[in-house]
Motif scaffolding. Structure first.
Motif, short mmCIF file in Angstrom:
data_model
loop_
_atom_site.label_atom_id
_atom_site.label_comp_id
_atom_site.label_asym_id
_atom_site.label_seq_id
_atom_site.Cartn_x
_atom_site.Cartn_y
_atom_site.Cartn_z
N ALA A 205 -1.78 22.69 -23.23
CA ALA A 205 -0.77 23.09 -24.20
C ALA A 205 -1.41 23.67 -25.45
CB ALA A 205 0.12 21.90 -24.55
N ARG A 206 -2.48 23.05 -25.91
CA ARG A 206 -3.21 23.55 -27.08
C ARG A 206 -3.76 24.94 -26.80
NH1 ARG A 206 -8.30 23.61 -27.70
NH2 ARG A 206 -8.73 21.95 -26.23
N CYS A 207 -4.37 25.10 -25.64
CA CYS A 207 -4.97 26.39 -25.29
C CYS A 207 -3.90 27.46 -25.06
CB CYS A 207 -5.87 26.25 -24.07
SG CYS A 207 -7.37 25.31 -24.39
N LEU A 208 -2.79 27.10 -24.47
CA LEU A 208 -1.72 28.07 -24.27
C LEU A 208 -1.19 28.59 -25.61
CD1 LEU A 208 0.16 26.54 -21.25
CD2 LEU A 208 -0.67 28.88 -21.39
N GLN A 209 -1.15 27.73 -26.61
CA GLN A 209 -0.68 28.14 -27.94
C GLN A 209 -1.59 29.18 -28.56
OE1 GLN A 209 2.54 27.30 -27.68
NE2 GLN A 209 2.32 27.40 -29.87
N GLU A 210 -2.84 29.25 -28.12
CA GLU A 210 -3.78 30.23 -28.65
C GLU A 210 -3.59 31.61 -28.03
OE1 GLU A 210 -7.79 28.74 -28.46
OE2 GLU A 210 -7.24 26.88 -29.49
N LEU A 211 -2.82 31.70 -26.95
CA LEU A 211 -2.57 32.97 -26.28
C LEU A 211 -1.44 33.72 -26.98
CD1 LEU A 211 -2.58 31.83 -22.54
CD2 LEU A 211 -4.49 32.77 -23.85
N SER A 212 -1.35 35.02 -26.71
CA SER A 212 -0.21 35.79 -27.23
C SER A 212 1.05 35.28 -26.53
CB SER A 212 -0.41 37.28 -26.95
OG SER A 212 -0.17 37.56 -25.58
N GLY A 213 2.18 35.52 -27.14
CA GLY A 213 3.46 35.09 -26.57
C GLY A 213 3.70 35.67 -25.18
N ASP A 214 3.36 36.95 -25.00
CA ASP A 214 3.55 37.58 -23.70
C ASP A 214 2.69 36.92 -22.63
OD1 ASP A 214 5.40 39.44 -24.68
OD2 ASP A 214 3.82 40.87 -25.21
#
Length: 183
Positions: free
Chosen positions: A128-137
């Motif tokens: 979840a933490r790492c996903l938050q670092e990705l762009s929204g798309d």
């Protein structure tokens, strides 16, 4: 290694040795989580229950292949559940759409609760933490592809972008996750 993870690994080892009681233990420890994984992909309850049964037949047959050094036991089991559910959809040649009330999540850029990301809590928090670092798309595309079972072409059509763009979002997002998770 946590107590729960150790207990589950031991039970899987027992299943690999043909111990039916160990399979009962694996079922008791994981059935709710695996059913949750399946029902997100195949929202028809009876069908999802049948798929869950198929998952435990596969676990019985494949338990000897589990390697705790390559990942957690719950992740291994969730992968079997997810792939079994996706294969069932593909075998039937149809895509089951999620209920209409879940479709707004496509545009949701907020993080979902940790238990939505992976079955194992320690891994889900990191993911979840790492996903938050990705762009929204990238985040939305990965979530729909890996947790909802959409193919690249279905995703591209759903969010109205070219197929190459969708593949690029997912590829870059996965590379970002790999780097963030230390893989």
């Amino acid at each position: 290694m946590s107590e729960g993870r150790e207990a589950l690994s031991g039970a899987i080892a027992g299943v690999a040795g043909g111990d039916r009681a160990a399979l009962k233990t694996v079922y008791r420890l994981t059935s709710a989580k695996l059913f949750g994984t399946i029902i997100r992909i195949v929202p028809e309850r009876e069908r999802a229950e049948d798929i869950l049964q198929d998952v435990y037949v596969k676990v019985w047959r494949r338990a000897g292949r589990f390697d705790g050094s390559k990942g957690s036991p719950i992740t291994w089991l969730c992968t079997i559940a997810r792939n079994t559910a996706l294969n069932e959809l593909r075998r039937d040649g149809r895509k089951v759409e999620p209920p209409a009330d879940t479709l707004p999540e496509v545009e949701d850029s907020d993080a979902l609760p940790a238990d939505e990301w992976l079955c194992a809590m320690e891994e889900s928090q990191a993911l979840a933490r790492c996903l938050q670092e990705l762009s929204g798309d990238q985040r939305r595309s990965i979530r729909l592809a890996f947790f909802e079972g959409y193919s690249y072409s279905e995703l591209a059509k759903k969010v109205d972008v070219p197929l190459g763009t969708m593949k690029s979002w997912v590829r870059r997002g996965l590379a970002g996750l790999k780097g963030c998770l230390g893989g």
